[in-house]
Enzyme design. Sequence first.
Site, PDB file in Angstrom:
ATOM      1  N   SER A   1       0.838  -1.199   0.000  1.00  0.00           N
ATOM      2  CA  SER A   1       0.000   0.000   0.000  1.00  0.00           C
ATOM      3  C   SER A   1       0.879   1.259   0.000  1.00  0.00           C
ATOM      4  O   SER A   1       1.618   1.459  -0.967  1.00  0.00           O
ATOM      5  CB  SER A   1      -0.971  -0.043   1.180  1.00  0.00           C
TER       6      SER A   1
ATOM      7  N   HIS B   1      -4.108  -0.776  -4.449  1.00  0.00           N
ATOM      8  CA  HIS B   1      -5.568  -0.991  -4.314  1.00  0.00           C
ATOM      9  C   HIS B   1      -6.214  -0.695  -5.675  1.00  0.00           C
ATOM     10  O   HIS B   1      -7.252  -0.021  -5.743  1.00  0.00           O
ATOM     11  CB  HIS B   1      -6.180  -0.069  -3.254  1.00  0.00           C
TER      12      HIS B   1
ATOM     13  N   GLU C   1      -5.306  -5.315  -4.701  1.00  0.00           N
ATOM     14  CA  GLU C   1      -5.144  -5.805  -3.326  1.00  0.00           C
ATOM     15  C   GLU C   1      -4.792  -7.292  -3.329  1.00  0.00           C
ATOM     16  O   GLU C   1      -5.184  -8.035  -4.234  1.00  0.00           O
ATOM     17  CB  GLU C   1      -6.434  -5.560  -2.534  1.00  0.00           C
TER      18      GLU C   1
END
Lengths: 282, 282
Positions: free
Chosen positions: A144, A186, A213
Amino acid sequence: MPQIETEIPASHMPPSTKTAILVIGGAEDKVHGREILHTFWLRAGGSDAAIAIIPSASREPLLIGDRYQQIFEEMGAKFTKVLDIRDREQGEDPYFQEYIEQCTGVFLTGGDQLRLCGLLADTPLMERIRGRVQQGEITLAGTSAGAAIMGHHMIAGGSSGECPNRALVDMAIGLGFIPEIIVDQHFHNRNRMARLLSAISNHPERLGIGIDEDTCALFEKDGWLRVIGRGTVTIVDAREMSYTNQTEVGATEPISLHNLRVHILSHGDNYHLHLQKPVPKQ
Amino acid sequence: MPQIETEIPASHMPPSTKTAILVIGGAEDKVHGREILHTFWLRAGGSDAAIAIIPSASREPLLIGDRYQQIFEEMGAKFTKVLDIRDREQGEDPYFQEYIEQCTGVFLTGGDQLRLCGLLADTPLMERIRGRVQQGEITLAGTSAGAAIMGHHMIAGGSSGECPNRALVDMAIGLGFIPEIIVDQHFHNRNRMARLLSAISNHPERLGIGIDEDTCALFEKDGWLRVIGRGTVTIVDAREMSYTNQTEVGATEPISLHNLRVHILSHGDNYHLHLQKPVPKQ
Protein backbone atom coordinates in the site's frame (compact mmCIF):
# COMPACT_ATOMS: atom_id res chain seq x y z
CA MET A 1 9.47 -16.05 20.26
CA PRO A 2 13.05 -15.66 19.07
CA GLN A 3 15.22 -13.18 20.85
CA ILE A 4 15.73 -9.97 18.94
CA GLU A 5 19.37 -9.05 18.58
CA THR A 6 21.26 -6.60 16.45
CA GLU A 7 24.17 -8.99 15.83
CA ILE A 8 23.48 -11.45 13.05
CA PRO A 9 26.19 -13.90 11.95
CA ALA A 10 27.27 -13.35 8.34
CA SER A 11 26.54 -16.98 7.52
CA HIS A 12 22.85 -16.23 7.86
CA MET A 13 22.80 -13.94 4.84
CA PRO A 14 20.94 -15.48 1.91
CA PRO A 15 22.68 -15.68 -1.46
CA SER A 16 22.36 -12.27 -3.06
CA THR A 17 20.74 -13.75 -6.15
CA LYS A 18 17.66 -14.56 -4.09
CA THR A 19 16.83 -11.01 -3.15
CA ALA A 20 13.99 -9.15 -4.82
CA ILE A 21 11.71 -6.15 -4.42
CA LEU A 22 8.06 -6.97 -3.67
CA VAL A 23 5.59 -4.23 -4.49
CA ILE A 24 2.27 -5.17 -2.88
CA GLY A 25 -1.10 -3.58 -3.67
CA GLY A 26 -2.29 -3.55 -0.05
CA ALA A 27 -4.65 -5.81 1.93
CA GLU A 28 -2.41 -8.84 1.41
CA ASP A 29 -3.60 -12.06 3.01
CA LYS A 30 -2.34 -12.19 6.62
CA VAL A 31 -4.40 -15.16 7.81
CA HIS A 32 -4.71 -18.08 5.37
CA GLY A 33 -2.11 -19.00 2.74
CA ARG A 34 -0.27 -15.70 3.19
CA GLU A 35 1.35 -16.36 -0.18
CA ILE A 36 2.81 -12.90 -0.65
CA LEU A 37 4.15 -12.48 2.88
CA HIS A 38 5.51 -16.03 2.76
CA THR A 39 7.30 -15.22 -0.50
CA PHE A 40 8.83 -12.13 1.12
CA TRP A 41 9.96 -14.21 4.10
CA LEU A 42 11.47 -16.85 1.79
CA ARG A 43 13.25 -14.32 -0.41
CA ALA A 44 14.57 -12.59 2.73
CA GLY A 45 16.23 -15.84 3.78
CA GLY A 46 13.40 -17.98 5.19
CA SER A 47 14.38 -19.44 8.55
CA ASP A 48 17.64 -17.47 8.30
CA ALA A 49 15.85 -14.19 7.67
CA ALA A 50 16.54 -11.11 9.73
CA ILE A 51 13.66 -8.78 9.04
CA ALA A 52 13.21 -5.08 9.75
CA ILE A 53 9.62 -3.85 9.80
CA ILE A 54 9.21 -0.12 9.26
CA PRO A 55 5.67 0.94 10.22
CA SER A 56 6.32 4.67 9.86
CA ALA A 57 3.64 5.24 7.20
CA SER A 58 1.03 4.32 9.80
CA ARG A 59 -0.46 6.40 12.57
CA GLU A 60 -0.71 3.18 14.58
CA PRO A 61 2.87 2.00 14.13
CA LEU A 62 2.97 -0.18 17.26
CA LEU A 63 -0.17 -2.09 16.32
CA ILE A 64 0.73 -2.66 12.70
CA GLY A 65 4.41 -3.31 13.41
CA ASP A 66 3.47 -5.95 15.97
CA ARG A 67 1.08 -7.63 13.53
CA TYR A 68 3.76 -8.14 10.89
CA GLN A 69 6.35 -9.10 13.50
CA GLN A 70 4.08 -11.89 14.76
CA ILE A 71 3.50 -13.13 11.21
CA PHE A 72 7.17 -13.29 10.28
CA GLU A 73 8.05 -14.90 13.62
CA GLU A 74 5.33 -17.52 13.11
CA MET A 75 6.86 -18.27 9.71
CA GLY A 76 10.15 -18.86 11.45
CA ALA A 77 12.25 -15.77 10.74
CA LYS A 78 15.42 -15.87 12.80
CA PHE A 79 15.29 -12.21 13.78
CA THR A 80 12.56 -9.62 13.49
CA LYS A 81 12.59 -6.04 14.64
CA VAL A 82 10.13 -3.16 14.36
CA LEU A 83 11.94 0.08 13.58
CA ASP A 84 9.36 2.45 15.04
CA ILE A 85 10.64 5.66 13.46
CA ARG A 86 8.44 8.64 14.35
CA ASP A 87 10.81 11.52 13.70
CA ARG A 88 13.57 12.14 11.21
CA GLU A 89 16.28 12.15 13.89
CA GLN A 90 15.67 8.45 14.42
CA GLY A 91 16.87 7.99 10.84
CA GLU A 92 20.34 8.64 12.27
CA ASP A 93 19.98 6.22 15.22
CA PRO A 94 23.09 3.96 15.17
CA TYR A 95 21.15 1.09 16.78
CA PHE A 96 18.64 1.06 13.89
CA GLN A 97 21.47 1.48 11.37
CA GLU A 98 23.34 -1.44 12.83
CA TYR A 99 20.27 -3.66 12.47
CA ILE A 100 19.77 -2.55 8.85
CA GLU A 101 23.45 -3.28 8.21
CA GLN A 102 22.89 -6.90 9.06
CA CYS A 103 19.30 -7.65 8.15
CA THR A 104 18.20 -9.56 5.07
CA GLY A 105 14.70 -8.15 4.59
CA VAL A 106 12.98 -4.80 5.06
CA PHE A 107 9.18 -4.54 5.11
CA LEU A 108 7.43 -1.17 4.71
CA THR A 109 3.83 -1.21 5.97
CA GLY A 110 0.79 0.70 4.73
CA GLY A 111 -0.45 4.05 5.95
CA ASP A 112 0.26 7.43 4.38
CA GLN A 113 2.96 7.55 1.72
CA LEU A 114 3.66 11.25 2.31
CA ARG A 115 4.26 10.54 6.00
CA LEU A 116 6.61 7.67 5.14
CA CYS A 117 8.63 9.81 2.72
CA GLY A 118 8.64 12.76 5.10
CA LEU A 119 10.11 10.66 7.89
CA LEU A 120 12.60 8.63 5.86
CA ALA A 121 13.66 10.40 2.65
CA ASP A 122 17.37 11.28 2.59
CA THR A 123 18.06 9.96 6.11
CA PRO A 124 21.25 7.93 6.61
CA LEU A 125 19.05 4.93 7.46
CA MET A 126 17.13 5.13 4.18
CA GLU A 127 20.33 5.70 2.18
CA ARG A 128 21.81 2.58 3.74
CA ILE A 129 18.66 0.56 2.96
CA ARG A 130 18.76 1.85 -0.61
CA GLY A 131 22.43 0.94 -0.97
CA ARG A 132 21.96 -2.58 0.34
CA VAL A 133 18.82 -3.12 -1.81
CA GLN A 134 20.72 -1.94 -4.90
CA GLN A 135 23.57 -4.31 -4.05
CA GLY A 136 21.07 -7.16 -3.86
CA GLU A 137 21.84 -7.73 -0.19
CA ILE A 138 18.32 -7.06 1.10
CA THR A 139 14.88 -8.19 -0.04
CA LEU A 140 12.58 -5.16 0.17
CA ALA A 141 8.80 -5.28 0.39
CA GLY A 142 6.27 -2.46 0.61
CA THR A 143 2.51 -2.74 0.82
CA SER A 144 0.00 0.00 0.00
CA ALA A 145 1.75 3.25 1.07
CA GLY A 146 4.91 1.15 1.29
CA ALA A 147 4.38 0.26 -2.39
CA ALA A 148 3.50 3.79 -3.51
CA ILE A 149 6.96 5.09 -2.57
CA MET A 150 8.86 2.68 -4.85
CA GLY A 151 9.17 5.00 -7.86
CA HIS A 152 10.92 8.34 -8.22
CA HIS A 153 7.56 9.96 -8.95
CA MET A 154 4.88 8.98 -6.43
CA ILE A 155 1.10 9.18 -6.45
CA ALA A 156 0.35 10.89 -3.12
CA GLY A 157 -3.42 10.95 -3.48
CA GLY A 158 -6.28 11.55 -5.87
CA SER A 159 -9.74 10.34 -6.66
CA SER A 160 -11.82 8.34 -9.11
CA GLY A 161 -15.06 8.63 -11.06
CA GLU A 162 -13.69 11.09 -13.60
CA CYS A 163 -11.91 10.89 -16.92
CA PRO A 164 -8.14 11.43 -16.82
CA ASN A 165 -7.34 15.03 -15.85
CA ARG A 166 -4.48 16.70 -14.03
CA ALA A 167 -6.53 17.50 -10.92
CA LEU A 168 -7.43 13.82 -10.47
CA VAL A 169 -4.01 12.95 -9.04
CA ASP A 170 -1.60 14.52 -6.53
CA MET A 171 2.03 13.78 -7.26
CA ALA A 172 5.09 13.90 -5.00
CA ILE A 173 8.59 12.47 -4.93
CA GLY A 174 8.95 8.88 -3.72
CA LEU A 175 11.88 6.94 -2.29
CA GLY A 176 12.99 5.83 -5.74
CA PHE A 177 13.94 2.17 -5.23
CA ILE A 178 12.69 1.47 -8.78
CA PRO A 179 12.87 4.97 -10.23
CA GLU A 180 11.40 4.15 -13.65
CA ILE A 181 7.96 3.14 -12.34
CA ILE A 182 4.94 5.00 -10.99
CA VAL A 183 2.96 2.71 -8.68
CA ASP A 184 -0.71 2.81 -7.86
CA GLN A 185 -2.10 0.36 -5.30
CA HIS A 186 -5.57 -0.99 -4.31
CA PHE A 187 -5.80 -0.55 -8.07
CA HIS A 188 -8.94 -2.05 -9.59
CA ASN A 189 -10.42 -2.33 -6.08
CA ARG A 190 -10.55 1.44 -5.84
CA ASN A 191 -11.01 2.11 -9.57
CA ARG A 192 -7.73 3.91 -10.04
CA MET A 193 -7.12 3.48 -13.76
CA ALA A 194 -8.00 7.11 -14.56
CA ARG A 195 -5.74 8.43 -11.81
CA LEU A 196 -2.79 6.32 -12.99
CA LEU A 197 -3.40 7.51 -16.57
CA SER A 198 -3.47 11.09 -15.26
CA ALA A 199 -0.12 10.53 -13.53
CA ILE A 200 1.44 8.88 -16.58
CA SER A 201 0.27 11.67 -18.89
CA ASN A 202 2.75 13.97 -17.12
CA HIS A 203 5.55 11.38 -16.99
CA PRO A 204 5.15 9.24 -20.11
CA GLU A 205 8.75 8.01 -19.88
CA ARG A 206 7.88 6.20 -16.62
CA LEU A 207 6.00 2.90 -16.54
CA GLY A 208 2.63 2.91 -14.78
CA ILE A 209 2.13 -0.11 -12.51
CA GLY A 210 -1.31 -0.58 -10.95
CA ILE A 211 -1.40 -3.33 -8.33
CA ASP A 212 -4.59 -4.85 -6.95
CA GLU A 213 -5.14 -5.80 -3.33
CA ASP A 214 -3.58 -9.09 -2.18
CA THR A 215 -1.43 -8.95 -5.30
CA CYS A 216 2.30 -8.40 -5.69
CA ALA A 217 4.62 -7.34 -8.48
CA LEU A 218 7.84 -9.12 -7.55
CA PHE A 219 10.81 -7.40 -9.21
CA GLU A 220 13.86 -9.55 -9.83
CA LYS A 221 17.22 -7.90 -10.27
CA ASP A 222 17.40 -8.84 -13.96
CA GLY A 223 14.48 -6.56 -14.90
CA TRP A 224 11.71 -9.16 -14.83
CA LEU A 225 8.64 -8.72 -12.68
CA ARG A 226 6.41 -11.63 -11.78
CA VAL A 227 2.84 -11.44 -10.52
CA ILE A 228 1.78 -13.32 -7.41
CA GLY A 229 -1.48 -13.16 -5.49
CA ARG A 230 -5.20 -12.98 -6.13
CA GLY A 231 -5.61 -9.97 -8.42
CA THR A 232 -3.94 -8.33 -11.38
CA VAL A 233 -1.01 -6.06 -12.10
CA THR A 234 -1.85 -3.48 -14.77
CA ILE A 235 1.01 -2.07 -16.84
CA VAL A 236 0.43 1.28 -18.58
CA ASP A 237 3.25 1.85 -21.08
CA ALA A 238 3.16 5.31 -22.67
CA ARG A 239 6.64 5.11 -24.14
CA GLU A 240 5.21 4.90 -27.67
CA MET A 241 2.49 7.49 -27.00
CA SER A 242 1.89 9.43 -30.21
CA TYR A 243 0.02 12.39 -28.70
CA THR A 244 -1.16 14.00 -25.49
CA ASN A 245 -2.66 17.43 -24.86
CA GLN A 246 -1.53 17.23 -21.22
CA THR A 247 0.45 20.47 -21.24
CA GLU A 248 -2.18 22.41 -23.15
CA VAL A 249 -5.35 21.85 -21.13
CA GLY A 250 -6.61 23.23 -17.84
CA ALA A 251 -6.22 21.21 -14.64
CA THR A 252 -9.72 19.74 -14.74
CA GLU A 253 -10.04 19.30 -18.51
CA PRO A 254 -9.93 15.84 -20.10
CA ILE A 255 -6.53 14.56 -21.15
CA SER A 256 -5.99 12.81 -24.49
CA LEU A 257 -3.51 9.93 -24.58
CA HIS A 258 -3.04 8.24 -27.96
CA ASN A 259 -1.35 4.87 -28.44
CA LEU A 260 -0.85 3.53 -24.95
CA ARG A 261 0.18 -0.09 -24.54
CA VAL A 262 -1.68 -1.74 -21.65
CA HIS A 263 -1.13 -5.20 -20.17
CA ILE A 264 -3.28 -6.87 -17.55
CA LEU A 265 -1.14 -9.53 -15.85
CA SER A 266 -2.38 -12.18 -13.45
CA HIS A 267 -0.80 -14.80 -11.22
CA GLY A 268 2.36 -16.25 -12.74
CA ASP A 269 2.59 -13.77 -15.63
CA ASN A 270 5.89 -12.01 -16.19
CA TYR A 271 6.90 -8.68 -17.67
CA HIS A 272 10.31 -7.29 -18.49
CA LEU A 273 10.74 -3.65 -17.48
CA HIS A 274 13.10 -2.72 -20.29
CA LEU A 275 12.20 -5.20 -23.02
CA GLN A 276 8.56 -4.00 -22.54
CA LYS A 277 7.50 -7.58 -23.01
CA PRO A 278 4.82 -9.59 -21.18
CA VAL A 279 5.27 -13.36 -20.96
CA PRO A 280 2.33 -15.56 -19.88
CA LYS A 281 2.49 -17.99 -17.01
CA GLN A 282 4.24 -21.15 -18.20
CA MET B 1 -45.25 24.01 -31.10
CA PRO B 2 -45.12 22.63 -34.65
CA GLN B 3 -47.83 20.30 -35.70
CA ILE B 4 -46.83 16.65 -35.70
CA GLU B 5 -47.56 14.93 -38.98
CA THR B 6 -46.53 11.71 -40.57
CA GLU B 7 -46.20 13.17 -44.05
CA ILE B 8 -42.89 14.92 -44.63
CA PRO B 9 -42.06 16.36 -48.05
CA ALA B 10 -39.05 14.69 -49.70
CA SER B 11 -37.32 18.06 -50.10
CA HIS B 12 -36.85 18.20 -46.36
CA MET B 13 -34.47 15.24 -46.33
CA PRO B 14 -30.90 16.31 -45.58
CA PRO B 15 -28.14 15.26 -47.98
CA SER B 16 -27.24 11.69 -47.10
CA THR B 17 -23.59 12.63 -46.56
CA LYS B 18 -24.62 14.59 -43.48
CA THR B 19 -26.04 11.67 -41.57
CA ALA B 20 -24.10 10.08 -38.72
CA ILE B 21 -24.49 7.85 -35.69
CA LEU B 22 -24.07 9.59 -32.34
CA VAL B 23 -23.19 7.31 -29.44
CA ILE B 24 -23.63 9.31 -26.24
CA GLY B 25 -22.32 8.30 -22.81
CA GLY B 26 -25.43 9.47 -20.92
CA ALA B 27 -26.20 12.61 -18.90
CA GLU B 28 -25.67 14.86 -21.93
CA ASP B 29 -26.21 18.56 -21.34
CA LYS B 30 -29.90 19.37 -21.81
CA VAL B 31 -29.86 22.91 -20.43
CA HIS B 32 -26.89 25.09 -21.43
CA GLY B 33 -24.89 24.73 -24.65
CA ARG B 34 -26.53 21.36 -25.40
CA GLU B 35 -23.63 20.75 -27.80
CA ILE B 36 -24.30 17.06 -28.35
CA LEU B 37 -28.07 17.31 -28.77
CA HIS B 38 -27.58 20.32 -31.01
CA THR B 39 -25.16 18.34 -33.16
CA PHE B 40 -27.71 15.54 -33.45
CA TRP B 41 -30.39 18.05 -34.43
CA LEU B 42 -28.10 19.60 -37.04
CA ARG B 43 -27.00 16.26 -38.49
CA ALA B 44 -30.67 15.20 -38.63
CA GLY B 45 -31.42 18.18 -40.83
CA GLY B 46 -31.57 21.18 -38.48
CA SER B 47 -34.69 23.23 -39.07
CA ASP B 48 -35.72 20.64 -41.67
CA ALA B 49 -35.32 17.74 -39.24
CA ALA B 50 -38.08 15.23 -38.65
CA ILE B 51 -37.14 13.45 -35.46
CA ALA B 52 -38.45 10.24 -33.90
CA ILE B 53 -37.79 9.87 -30.17
CA ILE B 54 -37.94 6.29 -28.91
CA PRO B 55 -38.13 6.29 -25.11
CA SER B 56 -38.71 2.54 -24.78
CA ALA B 57 -35.61 1.88 -22.66
CA SER B 58 -37.18 3.98 -19.91
CA ARG B 59 -39.82 3.07 -17.39
CA GLU B 60 -40.99 6.67 -17.60
CA PRO B 61 -41.28 6.94 -21.37
CA LEU B 62 -43.81 9.79 -21.39
CA LEU B 63 -41.69 11.99 -19.15
CA ILE B 64 -38.39 11.37 -20.89
CA GLY B 65 -39.91 11.41 -24.37
CA ASP B 66 -41.55 14.75 -23.68
CA ARG B 67 -38.28 16.20 -22.39
CA TYR B 68 -36.39 15.42 -25.60
CA GLN B 69 -39.35 16.47 -27.75
CA GLN B 70 -39.35 19.90 -26.10
CA ILE B 71 -35.59 20.26 -26.61
CA PHE B 72 -35.66 19.40 -30.31
CA GLU B 73 -38.70 21.61 -30.86
CA GLU B 74 -36.97 24.51 -29.12
CA MET B 75 -34.01 24.00 -31.46
CA GLY B 76 -36.41 24.34 -34.36
CA ALA B 77 -36.93 20.80 -35.65
CA LYS B 78 -39.70 20.77 -38.24
CA PHE B 79 -41.33 17.60 -36.94
CA THR B 80 -40.85 15.63 -33.73
CA LYS B 81 -42.68 12.57 -32.57
CA VAL B 82 -42.37 10.31 -29.53
CA LEU B 83 -42.77 6.67 -30.53
CA ASP B 84 -43.95 5.38 -27.16
CA ILE B 85 -43.46 1.68 -27.83
CA ARG B 86 -44.33 -0.43 -24.79
CA ASP B 87 -44.93 -3.81 -26.37
CA ARG B 88 -43.47 -5.63 -29.34
CA GLU B 89 -46.70 -5.50 -31.32
CA GLN B 90 -46.30 -1.74 -31.62
CA GLY B 91 -43.15 -2.49 -33.61
CA GLU B 92 -45.55 -3.48 -36.40
CA ASP B 93 -47.72 -0.35 -36.11
CA PRO B 94 -48.04 1.11 -39.65
CA TYR B 95 -48.43 4.63 -38.27
CA PHE B 96 -45.04 4.42 -36.52
CA GLN B 97 -43.49 2.77 -39.58
CA GLU B 98 -44.76 5.52 -41.83
CA TYR B 99 -43.17 8.15 -39.59
CA ILE B 100 -39.85 6.26 -39.59
CA GLU B 101 -40.05 6.00 -43.37
CA GLN B 102 -40.00 9.74 -43.65
CA CYS B 103 -38.03 10.97 -40.66
CA THR B 104 -34.43 12.19 -40.76
CA GLY B 105 -33.35 11.49 -37.19
CA VAL B 106 -34.01 8.80 -34.57
CA PHE B 107 -33.12 9.37 -30.91
CA LEU B 108 -32.97 6.45 -28.44
CA THR B 109 -33.20 7.58 -24.81
CA GLY B 110 -31.62 6.09 -21.71
CA GLY B 111 -33.13 3.51 -19.39
CA ASP B 112 -32.51 -0.23 -19.48
CA GLN B 113 -30.77 -1.59 -22.56
CA LEU B 114 -32.28 -5.07 -22.10
CA ARG B 115 -35.76 -3.55 -22.07
CA LEU B 116 -34.98 -1.58 -25.23
CA CYS B 117 -33.69 -4.64 -27.07
CA GLY B 118 -36.52 -6.81 -25.79
CA LEU B 119 -39.11 -4.40 -27.16
CA LEU B 120 -37.45 -3.54 -30.47
CA ALA B 121 -35.07 -6.28 -31.65
CA ASP B 122 -36.18 -7.89 -34.93
CA THR B 123 -39.42 -5.88 -35.18
CA PRO B 124 -40.31 -4.50 -38.63
CA LEU B 125 -39.92 -1.00 -37.18
CA MET B 126 -36.36 -1.66 -36.02
CA GLU B 127 -35.42 -3.38 -39.28
CA ARG B 128 -36.65 -0.34 -41.19
CA ILE B 129 -34.66 2.01 -38.92
CA ARG B 130 -31.58 -0.17 -39.42
CA GLY B 131 -32.03 -0.16 -43.19
CA ARG B 132 -32.41 3.60 -43.41
CA VAL B 133 -29.45 4.19 -41.04
CA GLN B 134 -27.30 1.87 -43.16
CA GLN B 135 -28.36 3.73 -46.30
CA GLY B 136 -27.30 6.99 -44.65
CA GLU B 137 -30.84 8.32 -44.79
CA ILE B 138 -31.25 8.77 -41.02
CA THR B 139 -29.04 10.24 -38.32
CA LEU B 140 -29.25 7.94 -35.32
CA ALA B 141 -28.42 8.88 -31.73
CA GLY B 142 -28.54 6.83 -28.57
CA THR B 143 -27.68 7.93 -25.05
CA SER B 144 -26.80 5.66 -22.12
CA ALA B 145 -28.95 2.52 -22.69
CA GLY B 146 -29.56 3.90 -26.17
CA ALA B 147 -25.77 3.88 -26.67
CA ALA B 148 -25.21 0.44 -25.15
CA ILE B 149 -27.28 -1.25 -27.86
CA MET B 150 -25.15 0.02 -30.77
CA GLY B 151 -22.87 -3.03 -31.06
CA HIS B 152 -23.69 -6.63 -31.91
CA HIS B 153 -22.44 -7.64 -28.47
CA MET B 154 -23.90 -5.51 -25.68
CA ILE B 155 -22.93 -4.91 -22.08
CA ALA B 156 -26.21 -5.50 -20.22
CA GLY B 157 -24.87 -4.87 -16.72
CA GLY B 158 -21.98 -5.43 -14.38
CA SER B 159 -20.08 -3.80 -11.60
CA SER B 160 -16.80 -2.13 -10.68
CA GLY B 161 -14.16 -2.25 -7.96
CA GLU B 162 -12.66 -5.54 -9.14
CA CYS B 163 -9.96 -6.60 -11.55
CA PRO B 164 -11.16 -7.85 -14.96
CA ASN B 165 -13.03 -11.15 -14.56
CA ARG B 166 -15.86 -12.83 -16.42
CA ALA B 167 -18.41 -12.34 -13.62
CA LEU B 168 -17.81 -8.57 -13.65
CA VAL B 169 -19.89 -8.09 -16.80
CA ASP B 170 -23.22 -9.40 -18.13
CA MET B 171 -23.35 -9.66 -21.90
CA ALA B 172 -26.30 -9.81 -24.27
CA ILE B 173 -27.00 -9.15 -27.94
CA GLY B 174 -27.50 -5.54 -28.97
CA LEU B 175 -29.25 -3.94 -31.94
CA GLY B 176 -26.05 -4.03 -34.00
CA PHE B 177 -26.05 -0.66 -35.76
CA ILE B 178 -22.23 -0.67 -35.51
CA PRO B 179 -21.62 -4.40 -35.06
CA GLU B 180 -17.84 -4.19 -34.61
CA ILE B 181 -17.94 -2.20 -31.36
CA ILE B 182 -18.80 -2.96 -27.74
CA VAL B 183 -19.99 0.21 -26.01
CA ASP B 184 -19.80 1.09 -22.35
CA GLN B 185 -21.33 4.37 -21.17
CA HIS B 186 -21.05 6.62 -18.06
CA PHE B 187 -17.55 5.27 -18.51
CA HIS B 188 -14.97 6.91 -16.25
CA ASN B 189 -17.82 8.43 -14.22
CA ARG B 190 -18.80 4.95 -13.03
CA ASN B 191 -15.30 3.44 -13.21
CA ARG B 192 -16.11 0.94 -15.92
CA MET B 193 -12.67 0.23 -17.38
CA ALA B 194 -12.43 -3.21 -15.76
CA ARG B 195 -15.90 -4.20 -16.94
CA LEU B 196 -15.13 -3.13 -20.53
CA LEU B 197 -11.85 -5.07 -20.38
CA SER B 198 -13.80 -8.09 -19.11
CA ALA B 199 -16.20 -7.79 -22.05
CA ILE B 200 -13.41 -7.38 -24.59
CA SER B 201 -11.50 -10.38 -23.23
CA ASN B 202 -14.29 -12.57 -24.59
CA HIS B 203 -14.63 -10.69 -27.88
CA PRO B 204 -11.15 -9.42 -28.72
CA GLU B 205 -12.09 -8.94 -32.39
CA ARG B 206 -14.54 -6.19 -31.36
CA LEU B 207 -13.43 -2.69 -30.45
CA GLY B 208 -14.18 -1.53 -26.91
CA ILE B 209 -15.58 2.03 -26.78
CA GLY B 210 -16.02 3.60 -23.34
CA ILE B 211 -17.90 6.89 -23.44
CA ASP B 212 -18.05 9.36 -20.56
CA GLU B 213 -21.12 11.31 -19.54
CA ASP B 214 -21.94 14.39 -21.64
CA THR B 215 -19.61 12.99 -24.28
CA CYS B 216 -20.33 11.60 -27.71
CA ALA B 217 -18.53 9.38 -30.19
CA LEU B 218 -19.90 10.63 -33.51
CA PHE B 219 -19.47 7.95 -36.19
CA GLU B 220 -19.27 9.18 -39.77
CA LYS B 221 -20.08 6.81 -42.58
CA ASP B 222 -16.47 6.69 -43.76
CA GLY B 223 -15.27 4.91 -40.60
CA TRP B 224 -14.06 7.95 -38.67
CA LEU B 225 -15.37 8.74 -35.22
CA ARG B 226 -15.03 12.18 -33.71
CA VAL B 227 -15.31 13.07 -30.03
CA ILE B 228 -17.56 15.88 -28.90
CA GLY B 229 -18.55 16.91 -25.38
CA ARG B 230 -17.00 17.34 -21.97
CA GLY B 231 -15.33 13.99 -21.26
CA THR B 232 -13.33 11.32 -23.01
CA VAL B 233 -13.90 8.38 -25.32
CA THR B 234 -11.69 5.43 -24.40
CA ILE B 235 -10.80 2.96 -27.14
CA VAL B 236 -9.70 -0.53 -26.08
CA ASP B 237 -8.21 -2.31 -29.09
CA ALA B 238 -7.40 -5.98 -28.43
CA ARG B 239 -6.91 -6.90 -32.06
CA GLU B 240 -3.16 -7.34 -31.51
CA MET B 241 -3.59 -9.04 -28.13
CA SER B 242 -0.81 -11.59 -27.71
CA TYR B 243 -2.35 -13.58 -24.85
CA THR B 244 -5.39 -14.01 -22.66
CA ASN B 245 -6.31 -16.76 -20.20
CA GLN B 246 -9.99 -15.84 -20.55
CA THR B 247 -11.16 -19.30 -21.57
CA GLU B 248 -9.06 -21.10 -18.97
CA VAL B 249 -10.01 -19.39 -15.73
CA GLY B 250 -13.05 -19.56 -13.47
CA ALA B 251 -15.75 -16.90 -13.71
CA THR B 252 -14.41 -14.81 -10.84
CA GLU B 253 -10.71 -15.34 -11.44
CA PRO B 254 -8.51 -12.52 -12.78
CA ILE B 255 -8.17 -12.28 -16.54
CA SER B 256 -4.81 -11.64 -18.21
CA LEU B 257 -4.79 -9.46 -21.32
CA HIS B 258 -1.39 -8.86 -22.92
CA ASN B 259 -0.67 -6.16 -25.50
CA LEU B 260 -3.81 -4.06 -25.59
CA ARG B 261 -3.72 -0.76 -27.43
CA VAL B 262 -5.61 1.93 -25.53
CA HIS B 263 -6.44 5.47 -26.65
CA ILE B 264 -8.00 8.19 -24.53
CA LEU B 265 -9.62 10.68 -26.89
CA SER B 266 -11.00 14.07 -25.93
CA HIS B 267 -12.99 16.81 -27.65
CA GLY B 268 -12.11 17.10 -31.33
CA ASP B 269 -9.96 13.97 -31.48
CA ASN B 270 -10.67 11.48 -34.25
CA TYR B 271 -10.21 7.73 -34.61
CA HIS B 272 -10.65 5.51 -37.63
CA LEU B 273 -12.44 2.26 -36.86
CA HIS B 274 -10.61 0.16 -39.42
CA LEU B 275 -7.29 1.96 -39.80
CA GLN B 276 -7.02 1.71 -35.96
CA LYS B 277 -5.56 5.19 -36.00
CA PRO B 278 -6.17 8.11 -33.63
CA VAL B 279 -5.72 11.63 -35.00
CA PRO B 280 -5.52 14.59 -32.60
CA LYS B 281 -7.76 17.60 -32.80
CA GLN B 282 -6.46 19.92 -35.54
